[in-house]
Scaffold this active site. Sequence first.
Site, PDB file in Angstrom:
ATOM      1  N   GLU A  15       0.718  -1.443  -0.372  1.00 18.74           N
ATOM      2  CA  GLU A  15       0.243  -0.207   0.241  1.00 18.74           C
ATOM      3  C   GLU A  15       1.009   1.213  -0.094  1.00 18.74           C
ATOM      4  O   GLU A  15       2.202   1.266   0.239  1.00 18.74           O
ATOM      5  CB  GLU A  15      -0.825  -0.075   1.290  1.00 18.74           C
ATOM      6  CG  GLU A  15      -0.253  -0.339   2.959  1.00 18.74           C
ATOM      7  CD  GLU A  15      -0.608   0.348   3.699  1.00 18.74           C
ATOM      8  OE1 GLU A  15      -1.237   2.098   4.125  1.00 18.74           O
ATOM      9  OE2 GLU A  15      -1.112  -0.583   4.838  1.00 18.74           O
ATOM     10  N   VAL A  96      -5.459   0.250   3.553  1.00 22.48           N
ATOM     11  CA  VAL A  96      -5.722  -1.326   3.334  1.00 22.48           C
ATOM     12  C   VAL A  96      -6.897  -1.077   2.826  1.00 22.48           C
ATOM     13  O   VAL A  96      -6.918  -2.271   1.312  1.00 22.48           O
ATOM     14  CB  VAL A  96      -6.193  -1.970   4.545  1.00 22.48           C
ATOM     15  CG1 VAL A  96      -6.805  -3.211   4.565  1.00 22.48           C
ATOM     16  CG2 VAL A  96      -4.558  -1.680   5.253  1.00 22.48           C
ATOM     17  N   ASP A 128     -15.980   5.902  15.454  1.00 23.77           N
ATOM     18  CA  ASP A 128     -14.759   5.876  14.047  1.00 23.77           C
ATOM     19  C   ASP A 128     -14.119   3.885  13.562  1.00 23.77           C
ATOM     20  O   ASP A 128     -13.276   3.529  14.437  1.00 23.77           O
ATOM     21  CB  ASP A 128     -13.965   7.208  14.552  1.00 23.77           C
ATOM     22  CG  ASP A 128     -12.764   6.731  13.079  1.00 23.77           C
ATOM     23  OD1 ASP A 128     -13.356   6.138  12.163  1.00 23.77           O
ATOM     24  OD2 ASP A 128     -11.732   7.996  13.720  1.00 23.77           O
ATOM     25  N   ALA A 131     -12.702   2.410   7.081  1.00 20.09           N
ATOM     26  CA  ALA A 131     -13.238   1.548   6.029  1.00 20.09           C
ATOM     27  C   ALA A 131     -12.551  -0.128   5.696  1.00 20.09           C
ATOM     28  O   ALA A 131     -13.167  -0.432   5.012  1.00 20.09           O
ATOM     29  CB  ALA A 131     -13.551   2.483   4.977  1.00 20.09           C
ATOM     30  N   LYS A 149      -3.803  -1.642  14.550  1.00 25.38           N
ATOM     31  CA  LYS A 149      -2.514  -0.704  15.355  1.00 25.38           C
ATOM     32  C   LYS A 149      -3.179  -0.910  17.056  1.00 25.38           C
ATOM     33  O   LYS A 149      -4.494  -0.399  17.464  1.00 25.38           O
ATOM     34  CB  LYS A 149      -2.753   0.332  14.466  1.00 25.38           C
ATOM     35  CG  LYS A 149      -2.231   0.562  13.744  1.00 25.38           C
ATOM     36  CD  LYS A 149      -2.390   2.017  12.697  1.00 25.38           C
ATOM     37  CE  LYS A 149      -3.411   2.434  11.911  1.00 25.38           C
ATOM     38  NZ  LYS A 149      -3.117   1.655  10.288  1.00 25.38           N
TER      39      LYS A 149
HETATM   40  N1  PSU Z   1      -0.527   0.550   8.711  1.00 26.21           N
HETATM   41  C1  PSU Z   1       0.800   1.462   8.902  1.00 26.21           C
HETATM   42  N2  PSU Z   1       0.728   2.062   9.146  1.00 26.21           N
HETATM   43  C2  PSU Z   1      -0.267   2.690   8.774  1.00 26.21           C
HETATM   44  C3  PSU Z   1      -1.375   2.345   7.562  1.00 26.21           C
HETATM   45  C4  PSU Z   1      -1.191   1.318   8.359  1.00 26.21           C
HETATM   46  O1  PSU Z   1       1.859   0.582   9.541  1.00 26.21           O
HETATM   47  O2  PSU Z   1      -0.190   3.928   8.004  1.00 26.21           O
HETATM   48  C5  PSU Z   1      -2.469   3.189   7.243  1.00 26.21           C
HETATM   49  C6  PSU Z   1      -3.824   1.513   6.487  1.00 26.21           C
HETATM   50  O3  PSU Z   1      -3.297   2.170   5.235  1.00 26.21           O
HETATM   51  C7  PSU Z   1      -4.468   1.896   6.925  1.00 26.21           C
HETATM   52  C8  PSU Z   1      -5.381   2.818   7.888  1.00 26.21           C
HETATM   53  O4  PSU Z   1      -5.274   0.861   6.220  1.00 26.21           O
HETATM   54  O5  PSU Z   1      -3.972   3.361   8.271  1.00 26.21           O
HETATM   55  C9  PSU Z   1      -6.408   3.003   8.549  1.00 26.21           C
HETATM   56  O6  PSU Z   1      -6.101   4.520   8.722  1.00 26.21           O
HETATM   57  P1  PSU Z   1      -8.288   4.676   8.743  1.00 26.21           P
HETATM   58  O7  PSU Z   1      -8.112   4.407  10.041  1.00 26.21           O
HETATM   59  O8  PSU Z   1      -8.564   6.067   9.022  1.00 26.21           O
HETATM   60  O9  PSU Z   1      -9.039   3.952   8.176  1.00 26.21           O
HETATM   61 MN    MN Z   2     -11.968   6.526  10.889  1.00 29.79          MN
END
Ligand code: PSU
Ligand code: MN
Length: 288
Positions: A15, A96, A128, A131, A149
Amino acid sequence: MHLVNRARPLAVALETTLLVHGVPRGEGPALADSLRAAVRAAGADPTFIGVHAGTPIAGLNERELAELFAAPSVPKANTSNLGILLYRKSHAATTVSTTMELAARAGVRVFATGGLGGVHKNFAAHLDISADLAALARFPVAVVTSGVKSLLDVVSTREALETLGVPVVGFRTDRFPAFYVRESDAKVDARFDDIADLARFADAELTRTGRAVVIANPVPESHAISQQQMDTWLAEAERRAAGNATARDATPVLLAELHALSNGATLRSNLALALDNASLAAKIRAAM
Ligand code: PSU
Ligand code: MN
């Protein structure tokens, strides 16, 4: 949507959000190089996915990636805003969710990331949910990840994956990992110790369901952070980020705060787990 598909038969998707928003500006190109090398060393074809001037691409070339790194700011695209960014001919970094969408369209079956998005904390006060979770229920891609995370509600995210019917298997672990932290209070559905066995299962399951398979691979021991240390850093990062960590910025803002106040320990952990996931994904792809 016209997808430029340069994926080769042994493609492993990578990604662009991790490169552009997950690490400090300036570190993206070196991370891209080491991810590519890790995938090649394990016998597969690294395939960066992202959007260049409104064109979705599976297999960004060096020039296109360099232009994303050089742009003053690159929006983060999940499955809700991807179409708008394409229509407006914008660059975009894929999370992702959108990496899976484009990978599935390009016929790429295996994808390596760092950590999945999921259910954020305090969802009773403010909902929150990434997606990424809905995408896992829709696109047939095996996603190699170090869990979700640590800044999220890990146990609720694990429950949500179950609700969505997404199988979660552990590579040499019984516990669901939490990114920088090797274990959480949640479990996996099954443990696999052998790569060929895991590759056979993932291949069959993708074909059977048309949904994703989550392959959980804990951060290497040498770069793991203890839960206790993580709790301390995260509480401080949340205080520092207060107010800025909203909506699509929540994840990048909190990651940047953590990297700063841990003196780079979380960043080194993030890089180590991303490379290890790329390597495992490549071995699984090669074994399929
Ligand atoms: N994992 C990492 N660093 C990142 C992310 C994941 O080590 O920056 C990113 C991925 O692209 C994941 C996104 O899909 O964070 C999720 O963001 P959100 O919670 O806004 O959906
Ligand atoms: Mn979000």
